[in-house]
Structures are given as C-alpha cells and as structure tokens.
Design a protein around this motif. Sequence first.
Motif, mmCIF file in Angstrom:
data_model
loop_
_atom_site.group_PDB
_atom_site.id
_atom_site.type_symbol
_atom_site.label_atom_id
_atom_site.label_comp_id
_atom_site.label_asym_id
_atom_site.label_seq_id
_atom_site.Cartn_x
_atom_site.Cartn_y
_atom_site.Cartn_z
ATOM 1 N N PRO A 1 22.740 12.793 45.656
ATOM 2 C CA PRO A 1 23.218 12.062 44.864
ATOM 3 C C PRO A 1 24.361 12.422 44.147
ATOM 4 N N VAL A 2 24.302 13.618 43.551
ATOM 5 C CA VAL A 2 25.173 14.480 42.613
ATOM 6 C C VAL A 2 26.486 14.692 43.300
ATOM 7 N N ALA A 3 26.502 15.146 44.584
ATOM 8 C CA ALA A 3 27.511 15.138 45.488
ATOM 9 C C ALA A 3 28.154 13.897 45.897
ATOM 10 N N GLU A 4 27.560 12.782 46.224
ATOM 11 C CA GLU A 4 28.167 11.739 46.766
ATOM 12 C C GLU A 4 28.830 11.178 45.415
ATOM 13 N N TRP A 5 28.300 11.326 44.047
ATOM 14 C CA TRP A 5 28.813 10.943 42.906
ATOM 15 C C TRP A 5 30.110 11.292 42.731
ATOM 16 N N PHE A 6 30.437 12.644 42.701
ATOM 17 C CA PHE A 6 31.748 13.429 42.679
ATOM 18 C C PHE A 6 32.671 12.946 43.786
ATOM 19 N N ARG A 7 32.304 12.813 44.956
ATOM 20 C CA ARG A 7 33.247 12.120 46.207
ATOM 21 C C ARG A 7 33.384 11.014 45.973
ATOM 22 N N ALA A 8 32.785 9.939 45.296
ATOM 23 C CA ALA A 8 32.975 8.821 45.235
ATOM 24 C C ALA A 8 34.122 8.309 44.045
ATOM 25 N N GLN A 9 34.294 9.422 43.084
ATOM 26 C CA GLN A 9 35.213 9.491 42.173
ATOM 27 C C GLN A 9 36.751 9.427 42.697
ATOM 28 N N GLY A 10 36.945 10.007 43.779
ATOM 29 C CA GLY A 10 38.156 10.187 44.443
ATOM 30 C C GLY A 10 38.852 11.302 44.193
ATOM 31 N N GLY A 11 39.926 11.568 44.592
ATOM 32 C CA GLY A 11 40.727 12.891 44.375
ATOM 33 C C GLY A 11 39.868 14.199 44.877
ATOM 34 N N ASP A 12 40.089 15.237 44.280
ATOM 35 C CA ASP A 12 39.541 16.270 44.725
ATOM 36 C C ASP A 12 38.163 16.718 43.919
ATOM 37 N N ALA A 13 37.075 16.434 44.772
ATOM 38 C CA ALA A 13 35.753 16.573 44.296
ATOM 39 C C ALA A 13 35.429 17.842 43.627
ATOM 40 N N GLN A 14 35.928 18.944 44.514
ATOM 41 C CA GLN A 14 35.595 20.491 44.254
ATOM 42 C C GLN A 14 36.254 20.699 42.748
ATOM 43 N N ALA A 15 37.393 20.160 42.490
ATOM 44 C CA ALA A 15 38.298 20.420 41.222
ATOM 45 C C ALA A 15 37.674 19.854 40.186
ATOM 46 N N HIS A 16 36.928 18.426 40.297
ATOM 47 C CA HIS A 16 36.322 17.732 39.414
ATOM 48 C C HIS A 16 34.916 18.480 38.916
ATOM 49 N N MET A 17 34.411 19.016 39.990
ATOM 50 C CA MET A 17 32.957 19.854 39.600
ATOM 51 C C MET A 17 33.377 20.891 39.015
ATOM 52 N N ALA A 18 34.515 21.623 39.459
ATOM 53 C CA ALA A 18 34.936 22.772 38.592
ATOM 54 C C ALA A 18 35.136 22.538 37.077
ATOM 55 N N ALA A 19 35.914 21.331 36.831
ATOM 56 C CA ALA A 19 35.976 21.050 35.486
ATOM 57 C C ALA A 19 34.742 20.695 34.738
ATOM 58 N N VAL A 20 33.925 20.119 35.384
ATOM 59 C CA VAL A 20 32.560 19.834 34.558
ATOM 60 C C VAL A 20 31.718 21.020 34.174
ATOM 61 N N LEU A 21 31.816 22.060 35.205
ATOM 62 C CA LEU A 21 31.228 23.499 34.879
ATOM 63 C C LEU A 21 32.150 24.239 33.776
ATOM 64 N N ARG A 22 33.216 24.305 33.878
ATOM 65 C CA ARG A 22 34.159 24.540 32.736
ATOM 66 C C ARG A 22 33.859 24.282 31.491
ATOM 67 N N ALA A 23 33.847 23.089 31.428
ATOM 68 C CA ALA A 23 33.339 22.353 30.101
ATOM 69 C C ALA A 23 31.966 22.589 29.699
ATOM 70 N N TYR A 24 31.076 23.012 30.553
ATOM 71 C CA TYR A 24 29.802 23.469 30.146
ATOM 72 C C TYR A 24 29.924 24.740 29.662
ATOM 73 N N VAL A 25 30.457 25.809 30.340
ATOM 74 C CA VAL A 25 30.543 27.030 29.956
ATOM 75 C C VAL A 25 31.305 27.214 28.521
ATOM 76 N N GLU A 26 32.474 26.391 28.351
ATOM 77 C CA GLU A 26 32.823 26.550 27.027
ATOM 78 C C GLU A 26 32.045 26.088 26.044
ATOM 79 N N ARG A 27 31.243 24.915 26.206
ATOM 80 C CA ARG A 27 30.540 24.434 25.170
ATOM 81 C C ARG A 27 29.347 25.547 25.016
ATOM 82 N N ALA A 28 28.911 26.233 26.215
ATOM 83 C CA ALA A 28 27.848 26.946 25.691
ATOM 84 C C ALA A 28 28.148 28.435 25.227
#
Length: 99
Positions: free
Chosen positions: A68-95
């Motif tokens: 479900p996580v992979a499908e949600w990112f794919r459903a957002q359109g565009g570059d799913a890997q770039a979107h995942m990287a942005a989410v992870l980057r934001a998490y790291v910066e917050r941490a």
Amino acid sequence: MDKVPSDDMRPHDRADPERARALTDAEIEAAIAADPLAAPVLAAAWFRSAHLAAPQARVPVTLELEEPVAEWFRAQGGDAQAHMAAVLRAYVERAKRRI
C-alpha cells in the motif's frame, strides 16, 4: 490512500494556465484548504528564512516497502522515487533537530 483533488481543481484544470491566472488569492486559498493533499500556504516569514539547497548526490539503494505504501507513492504521479526521497529527507532533517 487515494489521491483526491478538490472539486475546484481537478487534474485537467491544473493544466489550464489561463484558468490558473484568473484565480483570485481567495479562490486559491479555498482550493488549498479543501484539498487534503495540498501543501499549506507559506507565510512571508518562511520565505525570509528559506535558503537555496543544491541537490545531493544520489546513492542506489534497494528498499522493500509494504504494497500500500508503494502504491500510494506511485498513485501521486511523477517520480515516485524522488517523492520517497523527499519524505525521507524531511524525516532525517526533523530527526536531526531533535538531537
């Protein structure tokens, strides 16, 4: 989770630059408020503290995700890997701020 655009800004409307230019600030803010996936309106203070960040080098990584996580990112359109990287980057910066 499904991507749910607001009633005022269906995907075909987003590609209409004339319609976009004709929107008032109030109409834009109402569309943002009605869209659960829209980013918030940024205040002037955010722009004063913003800085330009150069893109970082990417490292290939193999990652297994729940379907479900992979499908949600794919459903957002565009570059799913770039979107995942942005989410992870934001998490790291917050941490980093918590340390």
